[in-house]
Design an enzyme around this catalytic site. Structure first.
Site, mmCIF file in Angstrom:
data_model
loop_
_atom_site.group_PDB
_atom_site.id
_atom_site.type_symbol
_atom_site.label_atom_id
_atom_site.label_comp_id
_atom_site.label_asym_id
_atom_site.label_seq_id
_atom_site.Cartn_x
_atom_site.Cartn_y
_atom_site.Cartn_z
ATOM 1 N N SER A 41 61.353 -77.807 -16.082
ATOM 2 C CA SER A 41 61.254 -77.106 -14.797
ATOM 3 C C SER A 41 60.934 -78.011 -13.607
ATOM 4 O O SER A 41 61.165 -77.627 -12.474
ATOM 5 C CB SER A 41 60.227 -75.977 -14.873
ATOM 6 O OG SER A 41 58.916 -76.486 -14.887
ATOM 7 N N LYS A 80 53.782 -77.043 -11.400
ATOM 8 C CA LYS A 80 54.685 -76.566 -10.345
ATOM 9 C C LYS A 80 54.325 -77.231 -9.026
ATOM 10 O O LYS A 80 53.278 -77.842 -8.877
ATOM 11 C CB LYS A 80 54.581 -75.038 -10.173
ATOM 12 C CG LYS A 80 54.873 -74.232 -11.426
ATOM 13 C CD LYS A 80 56.306 -74.346 -11.881
ATOM 14 C CE LYS A 80 56.504 -73.630 -13.212
ATOM 15 N NZ LYS A 80 57.718 -73.997 -13.870
#
Length: 180
Positions: A41, A80
């Site tokens: 990701s 993230k």
């Protein structure tokens, strides 16, 4: 037979080792800690199985847009990028991020944007405008086509769920670098 000096020296070494182990545990728990990146990701910024060094002292009120953070999930942790801070209005329109109505440049996405165009897709689908609530953050992965983040599953991230800020990659040794 062991002399009393040897016993004192042994006890001294034992105390030193206990103190050192205690200090290491405190540092790892409250100040700095390594984490392993799992998944794609955050590619190409971070890669699967890289070990990153996380600064836990980095106070959440100081998180800035673009910081890469570790988020405490219910069963696993996530890595993230901070996109929206408390009070920000976030919108994605035609693959352009708008923050508080202004275009925001995301240079770290150039490689992924090229890949998305090559398959005839946008890197990031349109959404918003949405307002980030107080004491929350909006986060996304750099590999937007393969990221579960605030758009699609994680939702807003509470300030208290952020463990710390990623500072640099520490493994593999051939790829040691700061994280930007």
């Amino acid at each position: 037979m062991v002399s009393s000096n040897s016993k004192k020296e042994f006890v001294g070494w034992g105390k030193s080792l206990v103190i050192a182990a205690g200090m290491a545990a405190l540092i790892r728990t409250f100040l700095f800690s390594p984490y392993i990146v799992e998944g794609a990701s955050m590619e190409p910024t971070l890669h699967n199985q890289e070990k990153i060094f996380v600064n836990k002292v980095y106070y959440s009120s100081q998180f800035t847009r673009g910081d890469i953070v570790i988020i405490k999930g219910s069963t696993e942790n996530y890595v993230k990028r901070v996109i929206g801070k408390p009070g920000d209005t976030i919108e994605m329109k035609d693959d352009q991020l708008l923050i508080n109505g202004e275009p925001y440049k995301e240079a770290y996405l150039s490689e992924n944007r090229k890949e998305a165009k090559s398959i005839g897709s946008k890197l990031t689908g349109d959404f918003g405008p949405i307002v980030v609530p107080a004491a929350n953050y909006f986060v996304m992965g750099d590999n937007r086509l393969k990221s579960m983040d605030s758009r699609n599953g994680l939702g807003f991230i509470k300030q208290s769920e952020i463990i710390g800020k990623s500072e640099f990659v520490i493994y593999p040794f051939s790829d040691i670098r700061t994280v930007k």
